[in-house]
Design an enzyme around this catalytic site. Structure first.
Site, PDB file in Angstrom:
ATOM      1  N   SER A  12       0.668  -1.342   0.122  1.00 37.39           N
ATOM      2  CA  SER A  12       0.093   0.013   0.203  1.00 37.39           C
ATOM      3  C   SER A  12       1.160   1.194   0.021  1.00 37.39           C
ATOM      4  O   SER A  12       0.439   2.038  -0.656  1.00 37.39           O
ATOM      5  CB  SER A  12      -0.758   0.127   1.388  1.00 37.39           C
ATOM      6  OG  SER A  12       0.087   0.562   2.045  1.00 37.39           O
ATOM      7  N   ASN A  13       1.722   1.152   0.264  1.00 33.20           N
ATOM      8  CA  ASN A  13       3.309   2.260   0.197  1.00 33.20           C
ATOM      9  C   ASN A  13       3.213   2.674  -0.483  1.00 33.20           C
ATOM     10  O   ASN A  13       3.344   3.447  -1.245  1.00 33.20           O
ATOM     11  CB  ASN A  13       4.031   2.518   1.271  1.00 33.20           C
ATOM     12  CG  ASN A  13       3.438   2.888   3.217  1.00 33.20           C
ATOM     13  OD1 ASN A  13       3.237   3.468   3.144  1.00 33.20           O
ATOM     14  ND2 ASN A  13       3.436   1.760   3.748  1.00 33.20           N
ATOM     15  N   ASN A 105      13.210   4.482   4.581  1.00 36.86           N
ATOM     16  CA  ASN A 105      12.266   3.206   5.157  1.00 36.86           C
ATOM     17  C   ASN A 105      10.929   4.191   5.556  1.00 36.86           C
ATOM     18  O   ASN A 105      11.082   5.496   5.714  1.00 36.86           O
ATOM     19  CB  ASN A 105      12.849   2.004   5.879  1.00 36.86           C
ATOM     20  CG  ASN A 105      12.151   1.393   6.542  1.00 36.86           C
ATOM     21  OD1 ASN A 105      11.176   0.713   5.783  1.00 36.86           O
ATOM     22  ND2 ASN A 105      12.276   1.027   8.187  1.00 36.86           N
ATOM     23  N   HIS A 107       8.705   3.139   8.854  1.00 41.25           N
ATOM     24  CA  HIS A 107       8.161   2.210  10.167  1.00 41.25           C
ATOM     25  C   HIS A 107       7.014   3.189  10.841  1.00 41.25           C
ATOM     26  O   HIS A 107       6.876   4.051  10.957  1.00 41.25           O
ATOM     27  CB  HIS A 107       9.723   2.141  10.922  1.00 41.25           C
ATOM     28  CG  HIS A 107       9.455   0.639  12.138  1.00 41.25           C
ATOM     29  ND1 HIS A 107       9.710   0.207  11.831  1.00 41.25           N
ATOM     30  CD2 HIS A 107       8.819   1.113  13.690  1.00 41.25           C
ATOM     31  CE1 HIS A 107       9.203  -0.497  12.697  1.00 41.25           C
ATOM     32  NE2 HIS A 107       9.106   0.221  14.080  1.00 41.25           N
ATOM     33  N   GLU A 172       1.436   6.979   7.001  1.00 39.56           N
ATOM     34  CA  GLU A 172       2.799   6.991   6.291  1.00 39.56           C
ATOM     35  C   GLU A 172       2.297   6.786   4.895  1.00 39.56           C
ATOM     36  O   GLU A 172       3.304   7.438   4.030  1.00 39.56           O
ATOM     37  CB  GLU A 172       2.433   5.422   6.210  1.00 39.56           C
ATOM     38  CG  GLU A 172       2.794   4.574   7.737  1.00 39.56           C
ATOM     39  CD  GLU A 172       3.005   3.379   7.611  1.00 39.56           C
ATOM     40  OE1 GLU A 172       3.372   2.579   6.687  1.00 39.56           O
ATOM     41  OE2 GLU A 172       2.508   2.262   8.738  1.00 39.56           O
TER      42      GLU A 172
HETATM   43  C1  GRF Z   1       4.408  -0.921   6.662  1.00 41.19           C
HETATM   44  O1  GRF Z   1       2.930  -0.044   7.921  1.00 41.19           O
HETATM   45  C2  GRF Z   1       5.352   0.246   6.491  1.00 41.19           C
HETATM   46  O2  GRF Z   1       5.304   1.056   8.237  1.00 41.19           O
HETATM   47  C3  GRF Z   1       6.189  -1.442   7.324  1.00 41.19           C
HETATM   48  O3  GRF Z   1       5.206  -2.649   6.339  1.00 41.19           O
HETATM   49  C4  GRF Z   1       3.423  -2.468   5.962  1.00 41.19           C
HETATM   50  C5  GRF Z   1       4.196  -2.105   4.678  1.00 41.19           C
HETATM   51  O4  GRF Z   1       3.226  -1.771   4.181  1.00 41.19           O
HETATM   52  N1  GRF Z   1       7.181  -1.219   7.285  1.00 41.19           N
HETATM   53  P1  GRF Z   1       2.690  -2.087   3.175  1.00 41.19           P
HETATM   54  O5  GRF Z   1       3.513  -3.435   2.315  1.00 41.19           O
HETATM   55  O6  GRF Z   1       3.418  -0.778   2.355  1.00 41.19           O
HETATM   56  O7  GRF Z   1       1.193  -1.890   2.704  1.00 41.19           O
END
Ligand code: GRF
Length: 203
Positions: A12-13, A105, A107, A172
């Protein structure tokens, strides 16, 4: 700026970054998405958008050997900034040295609180009233490099891991693209552990 995005799962990010680019809020292009897992849902998102993907499985390889393959692939695609987005592996010194101050990254906590897995659960169990998320530069250690941006998220009395995680995730998706855009605009400098962000000068 050419981005290489490393994922292991949902993506999703990665999708939020792709959306920011599509909306012209982020002046970058995704050169390649690399996953260490063939079944990462994020790969499908990339394929649907016509973004090149590559699965590089780590079985049978030590950390450095694996990272050499990934770095080679990133260089092949002329990647300038590497964005870890739910990539569930530590990077070797070789990887970090290959992209100095050019690996980010995200987090889901206000680092240095609650590094590692299940950061949202850790925050709930500790009883903090405010948590959030952090975009940071990556070094060889877990969730430990200099911090670029953070967003705070209040913990509500009736929060579960799921509800808290969802509110953090929304933040995020905002700050990751914002941090990348700051790098694109060359407004970021790293001095030891401190990351300075230059304000835009008024005309
Ligand atoms: C997110 O919560 C990020 O902060 C952590 O892993 C998760 C990844 O989610 N590092 P996605 O795959 O981006 O949906």
């Amino acid at each position: 700026m050419r981005l290489g995005i490393l994922i292991s799962g949902r993506g999703s990010n990665f999708e939020a970054i792709a959306n920011s680019i599509a909306r012209r809020k982020l002046d970058a292009e995704i050169a390649i998405v690399i996953s260490n897992r063939a079944n990462a849902a994020g790969l499908e998102i990339a394929r649907e958008r016509g973004i090149p993907v590559r699965v590089i499985a780590s079985q049978g390889l030590d950390r450095e050997a694996y990272d050499r393959i990934v770095v080679e692939e990133l260089k092949l695609h002329e990647v300038e900034l590497v964005c870890l987005a739910g990539f569930m592996r530590l990077l070797s010194a070789h990887f970090v040295r290959s992209f100095p101050d050019r690996v980010l990254n995200i987090h889901p906590s206000l680092l240095p609180s609650f590094p590692g897995l299940d950061a949202q659960r850790q925050a709930l169990e500790h009883g903090v009233k405010i948590t959030g998320c952090t975009v940071h530069f990556v070094d060889e250690f877990l969730d430990s490099g200099p911090i670029v941006l953070q967003a705070a998220v209040p913990v509500l009395d009736d929060d579960s891991v799921e509800t808290l995680s969802a509110r953090i995730l929304a933040q995020e998706h905002v700050i990751y693209s914002r941090a990348i855009q700051l790098l694109v605009e060359e407004r970021v400098s790293v001095e030891g552990r401190r990351v300075r962000i230059r304000e835009i000068e008024a005309e």
